[in-house]
Design an enzyme around this catalytic site. Sequence first.
Site, PDB file in Angstrom:
ATOM      1  N   HIS A 191       0.836  -1.197   0.000  1.00 43.45           N
ATOM      2  CA  HIS A 191       0.000   0.000   0.000  1.00 43.45           C
ATOM      3  C   HIS A 191       0.872   1.249   0.000  1.00 43.45           C
ATOM      4  O   HIS A 191       2.021   1.228   0.430  1.00 43.45           O
ATOM      5  CB  HIS A 191      -1.003   0.014   1.169  1.00 43.45           C
ATOM      6  N   GLY A 200       2.446  10.681   4.090  1.00 42.64           N
ATOM      7  CA  GLY A 200       2.272  10.993   2.676  1.00 42.64           C
ATOM      8  C   GLY A 200       3.426  10.495   1.825  1.00 42.64           C
ATOM      9  O   GLY A 200       4.584  10.772   2.118  1.00 42.64           O
ATOM     10  N   GLU A 227       2.482   1.405  -7.287  1.00 39.64           N
ATOM     11  CA  GLU A 227       2.299   2.080  -5.999  1.00 39.64           C
ATOM     12  C   GLU A 227       2.911   3.484  -6.004  1.00 39.64           C
ATOM     13  O   GLU A 227       2.366   4.408  -5.399  1.00 39.64           O
ATOM     14  CB  GLU A 227       2.902   1.242  -4.871  1.00 39.64           C
TER      15      GLU A 227
END
Length: 483
Positions: A191, A200, A227
């Site tokens: 992720h 971030g 990603e």
Amino acid sequence: MKVLPASGLAVLLVTALKFSAAAPSLFAATPRTSRNNYHLAQAYLDKYYTKKGGHQVGEMVAKGGNSMVKKIKELQAFFGLRVTGKLDRTTMDVIKRPRCGVPDVANYRLFPGEPKWKKNTLTYRISKYTPSMTPAEVDKAMEMALQAWSSAVPLSFVRVNAGEADIMISFETGDHGDSYPFDGPRGTLAHAFAPGEGLGGDTHFDNAEKWTMGMNGFNLFTVAAHEFGHALGLAHSTDPSALMYPTYKYQNPYGFHLPKDDVKGIQALYGPRKTFTGKPTVPHGPPHNPSLPDICDSSSSFDAVTMLGKELLFFRDRIFWRRQVHLMSGIRPSTITSSFPQLMSNVDAAYEVADRGMAYFFKGPHYWITRGFQMQGPPRTIYDFGFPRYVQRIDAAVHLKDTQKTLFFVGDEYYSYDERKRKMDKDYPKNTEEEFSGVNGQIDAAVELNGYIYFFSGPKAYKYDTEKEDVVSVLKSNSWIGC
């Protein structure tokens, strides 16, 4: 092309369930198959086709038959399937594919705020590695994945080895402190967080997976490139040929070019990359600048010297001089940034491999590649060449055309790199003065020309005959530019 919301998290998910060869539309198989498919579909639709607001990714939110039929239709429309609202075999096929887990539904094509990085040079750090691959393989996969994006937009990625980076990369297991735990093999693969402060840009990979650079297991380049698209601000594309398409599909890292849809999306955020295909701007005379180095001073020296095409380039601080090999007229200084904006100043070393049409510029632990005056992607790490980690910078480099060896000078030693095999030769480093008779002092720059190696050391340039294995003359370094 969609853009990820500022609070967005993207996860790559692969379902571990096997296909049912006998399952027709609407679960007309065994009751167990029907129940399994229904629960799998419900979890999938809740995860990817529910606007969750503040809910965590993967949280079950909406229930009810009518709501589920609506979501099935959304899924079918997104993937270009026949819209029936039924869980037919084709729809279940899509549900069972490996994929990235950012939801496929959104309120806007570009989300409010259009999250993106506000600077053009981003740092990244790999803080934890996977046992599935060597650290060098992981480093290379990440570098190539980032380069896929920087080839299209004016972004540069610089790797750091300590401290906090813009994009923190790690391989984690289970609950690792970001509220999105991994679930073991063949579940959530990775992720990434959208651009912003704190988490971030950070990108995490499940350490329980088998990561590879090939087609077996999960290709790290493929997953990382996808990603990093999220880490730069992109959501999913409905174009099946796009890198940002939701489902996993192996991509060959070598020779990979960013698909047109991804180029369009990332350039919508950052604009196109400017290329430098022509000759550098050369002023009509020496600039009237008090900070211009006095290169004709008796003690002056060069930081780096290299051939580039049919010209010689001499670097000193933030300036470089450019001259034809056999001509001494028309030599003028120019700022490095006018032709090589990413280098800025103080080039440590440079060399050209003419057979490839490529030149290499070194600064600290990084290097850049150019074709002529056109930069080829972001900076890379010198450890790609096989240098030990204690080497932090290169003092000089020279490519020997006949042997296809490149010599790197570090302090009073030098390394030999085989350009054909792309690896360091054995039994190096060696002492420079012992191997090159007559050359004294630390090497600042070097270049091969007409069968001779010219070693620049302070104000002196040693002309070294490779056949005689000795220095045949000593020149002033600055005599090369007309002093």
